[in-house]
Design a protein around this motif. Structure first.
Motif, mmCIF file in Angstrom:
data_model
loop_
_atom_site.group_PDB
_atom_site.id
_atom_site.type_symbol
_atom_site.label_atom_id
_atom_site.label_comp_id
_atom_site.label_asym_id
_atom_site.label_seq_id
_atom_site.Cartn_x
_atom_site.Cartn_y
_atom_site.Cartn_z
ATOM 1 N N UNK A 1 64.990 12.490 25.043
ATOM 2 C CA UNK A 1 64.191 12.768 23.983
ATOM 3 C C UNK A 1 64.783 11.555 22.924
ATOM 4 N N UNK A 2 64.058 10.837 22.208
ATOM 5 C CA UNK A 2 64.687 9.964 21.343
ATOM 6 C C UNK A 2 63.929 9.952 19.934
ATOM 7 N N UNK A 3 64.806 9.672 18.835
ATOM 8 C CA UNK A 3 64.055 9.806 17.536
ATOM 9 C C UNK A 3 64.572 8.568 16.721
ATOM 10 N N UNK A 4 63.436 7.927 16.269
ATOM 11 C CA UNK A 4 63.691 6.750 15.389
ATOM 12 C C UNK A 4 63.842 7.013 13.805
ATOM 13 N N UNK A 5 64.872 6.806 13.183
ATOM 14 C CA UNK A 5 64.672 6.738 11.681
ATOM 15 C C UNK A 5 65.522 5.498 11.014
ATOM 16 N N UNK A 6 65.137 5.326 9.728
ATOM 17 C CA UNK A 6 65.808 4.227 8.877
ATOM 18 C C UNK A 6 66.879 4.649 7.768
ATOM 19 N N UNK A 7 67.683 4.019 7.809
ATOM 20 C CA UNK A 7 68.678 4.239 6.765
ATOM 21 C C UNK A 7 68.690 3.057 5.527
ATOM 22 N N UNK A 8 68.422 3.512 4.480
ATOM 23 C CA UNK A 8 68.044 2.540 3.467
ATOM 24 C C UNK A 8 69.186 2.296 2.552
ATOM 25 N N UNK A 9 69.484 1.070 2.167
ATOM 26 C CA UNK A 9 70.573 0.700 1.213
ATOM 27 C C UNK A 9 70.199 0.920 -0.041
ATOM 28 N N UNK A 10 69.232 1.426 -0.570
ATOM 29 C CA UNK A 10 68.871 1.564 -2.052
ATOM 30 C C UNK A 10 68.901 3.097 -2.313
ATOM 31 N N UNK A 11 69.434 3.950 -1.488
ATOM 32 C CA UNK A 11 69.505 5.466 -1.573
ATOM 33 C C UNK A 11 70.845 5.786 -1.461
ATOM 34 N N UNK A 12 71.425 6.383 -2.296
ATOM 35 C CA UNK A 12 72.777 7.178 -2.051
ATOM 36 C C UNK A 12 72.477 8.707 -1.678
ATOM 37 N N UNK A 13 73.200 9.109 -0.915
ATOM 38 C CA UNK A 13 73.339 10.545 -0.508
ATOM 39 C C UNK A 13 72.632 10.733 1.134
ATOM 40 N N UNK A 14 72.363 12.141 1.484
ATOM 41 C CA UNK A 14 71.768 12.355 2.413
ATOM 42 C C UNK A 14 70.415 11.925 2.724
ATOM 43 N N UNK A 15 70.059 11.341 3.716
ATOM 44 C CA UNK A 15 68.590 10.488 3.892
ATOM 45 C C UNK A 15 67.876 11.284 5.060
ATOM 46 N N UNK A 16 68.317 12.754 5.597
ATOM 47 C CA UNK A 16 67.749 12.997 6.438
ATOM 48 C C UNK A 16 66.131 13.709 6.343
ATOM 49 N N UNK A 17 65.838 13.932 5.077
ATOM 50 C CA UNK A 17 64.571 14.303 4.493
ATOM 51 C C UNK A 17 63.713 13.177 3.853
ATOM 52 N N UNK A 18 64.222 11.833 4.118
ATOM 53 C CA UNK A 18 63.560 10.690 3.552
ATOM 54 C C UNK A 18 62.195 10.185 4.499
ATOM 55 N N UNK A 19 61.226 10.392 4.320
ATOM 56 C CA UNK A 19 60.163 10.057 5.153
ATOM 57 C C UNK A 19 59.946 8.478 5.111
ATOM 58 N N UNK A 20 59.195 7.995 5.913
ATOM 59 C CA UNK A 20 58.903 6.400 6.115
ATOM 60 C C UNK A 20 57.489 6.376 6.000
ATOM 61 N N UNK A 21 57.115 5.830 4.804
ATOM 62 C CA UNK A 21 55.722 5.433 4.425
ATOM 63 C C UNK A 21 55.242 4.185 4.979
ATOM 64 N N UNK A 22 53.944 3.858 4.900
ATOM 65 C CA UNK A 22 53.539 2.482 5.181
ATOM 66 C C UNK A 22 53.787 1.723 4.102
ATOM 67 N N UNK A 23 53.903 0.568 4.646
ATOM 68 C CA UNK A 23 54.244 -0.689 3.419
ATOM 69 C C UNK A 23 55.910 -0.601 3.105
ATOM 70 N N UNK A 24 55.986 -0.925 1.755
ATOM 71 C CA UNK A 24 57.379 -1.250 1.450
ATOM 72 C C UNK A 24 57.939 0.047 0.834
ATOM 73 N N UNK A 25 57.263 1.134 0.345
ATOM 74 C CA UNK A 25 57.659 2.195 -0.177
ATOM 75 C C UNK A 25 57.915 3.476 0.700
ATOM 76 N N UNK A 26 58.967 4.116 0.446
ATOM 77 C CA UNK A 26 59.317 5.483 1.276
ATOM 78 C C UNK A 26 59.026 6.547 0.513
ATOM 79 N N UNK A 27 58.791 7.688 0.961
ATOM 80 C CA UNK A 27 58.493 9.042 0.215
ATOM 81 C C UNK A 27 59.887 9.614 0.276
ATOM 82 N N UNK A 28 60.177 9.972 -0.785
ATOM 83 C CA UNK A 28 61.882 10.604 -0.659
ATOM 84 C C UNK A 28 61.378 11.967 -1.125
#
Length: 252
Positions: A30-57
């Motif tokens: 099984x594989x899981x892809x995720x992104x770690x953003x440099x503009x967010x402090x703290x746990x990012x396990x529930x940060x979703x990836x939205x289309x475009x430049x924005x991410x849904x926190x």
């Protein structure tokens, strides 16, 4: 068993991780892809990836940052821990914990005008990160506990800094005991350094001087640079990266 592949996209400030569960030969891989953003402090396990430049926190633990994020220049991973160090074009270095999915610590190289990071490397035994710059500065940071890093409002300055006689273009630690830092200088010579747990270099009688120029096929190794490349040699994005590799068993 979980393994990770860490990579970056051009002109981006975030890193991407591919978590792989199981053996490659296993039918239940099984594989899981995720992104770690440099503009967010703290746990990012529930940060979703939205289309475009924005991410849904979606997590209350991740906090939006207001400082400007620069494009990243290089990524290196710790040999034994789930840490990735990322150097940016503005001289900031960030350490991400990709197992915990969070931004762990920020460092600042305090670059002068026109200076850029050329290489970064984790010490395999001590909680240290070593970096080099285009004017020959060798920098060492202590990697602190997560709670101490989060309480600090500005990036950590270098714990130790030293100006070498020539710029360094690649860094790597041997996995021997004690670990040695091997640095490739701009003039094709290599140098060795040893560090204490607090980041201070230790004098070594084993490799007291920098090596003679490396040889390749009986000739001194030289870099062939075209006229067009020479005109843009001061631009970090135009310089071809150089790399060192160490054979783990022999330390060669």
């Amino acid at each position: 068993n979980r393994s990770y592949v860490v990579f970056a996209k051009q002109a981006s400030s975030s890193i991407w991780c591919l978590a792989v569960d199981g053996s490659p030969s296993s039918p239940s891989l099984r594989t899981t892809m995720f992104k770690l953003r440099a503009d967010l402090w703290g746990n990012q396990k529930k940060v979703g990836i939205a289309r475009g430049s924005a991410a849904k926190v979606q997590s209350q633990f991740a906090m939006k940052r207001v400082d400007k994020i620069a494009p990243l220049m290089m990524v290196t991973c710790h040999p034994n821990r789930s840490w990735a160090a990322v150097a940016y074009s503005n001289g900031v270095i960030r350490i991400f914990d990709f197992a915990e999915r969070e931004l762990r610590q920020e460092m600042d190289t305090l670059n002068a005008a026109g200076e850029s990071v050329t290489a970064i490397a984790f010490h395999p035994e001590h909680a240290l990160l070593v970096g080099s710059t285009s004017i020959g500065r060798l920098l060492v940071w202590r990697i602190v506990a997560g709670s101490e890093a989060k309480e600090r409002k500005i990036p950590f300055p270098p714990q130790f800094k030293e100006l070498e006689k020539m710029p360094l273009e690649a860094l790597i630690f041997t996995e021997s005991n004690p670990s040695l830092l091997i640095a490739l200088a701009h003039n094709n010579r290599i140098m060795f350094k040893k560090f204490a747990p607090d980041g201070q270099p230790i004098a070594s009688s084993l490799f007291p001087k920098i090596s003679k120029p490396l040889l390749q096929m009986g000739r001194q190794l030289t870099l062939e640079v075209s006229t067009e490349q020479a005109q843009t040699a001061n631009s970090p994005s135009m310089v071809e990266p150089r790399e060192l590799q160490v054979e783990p068993g022999l330390g060669m």
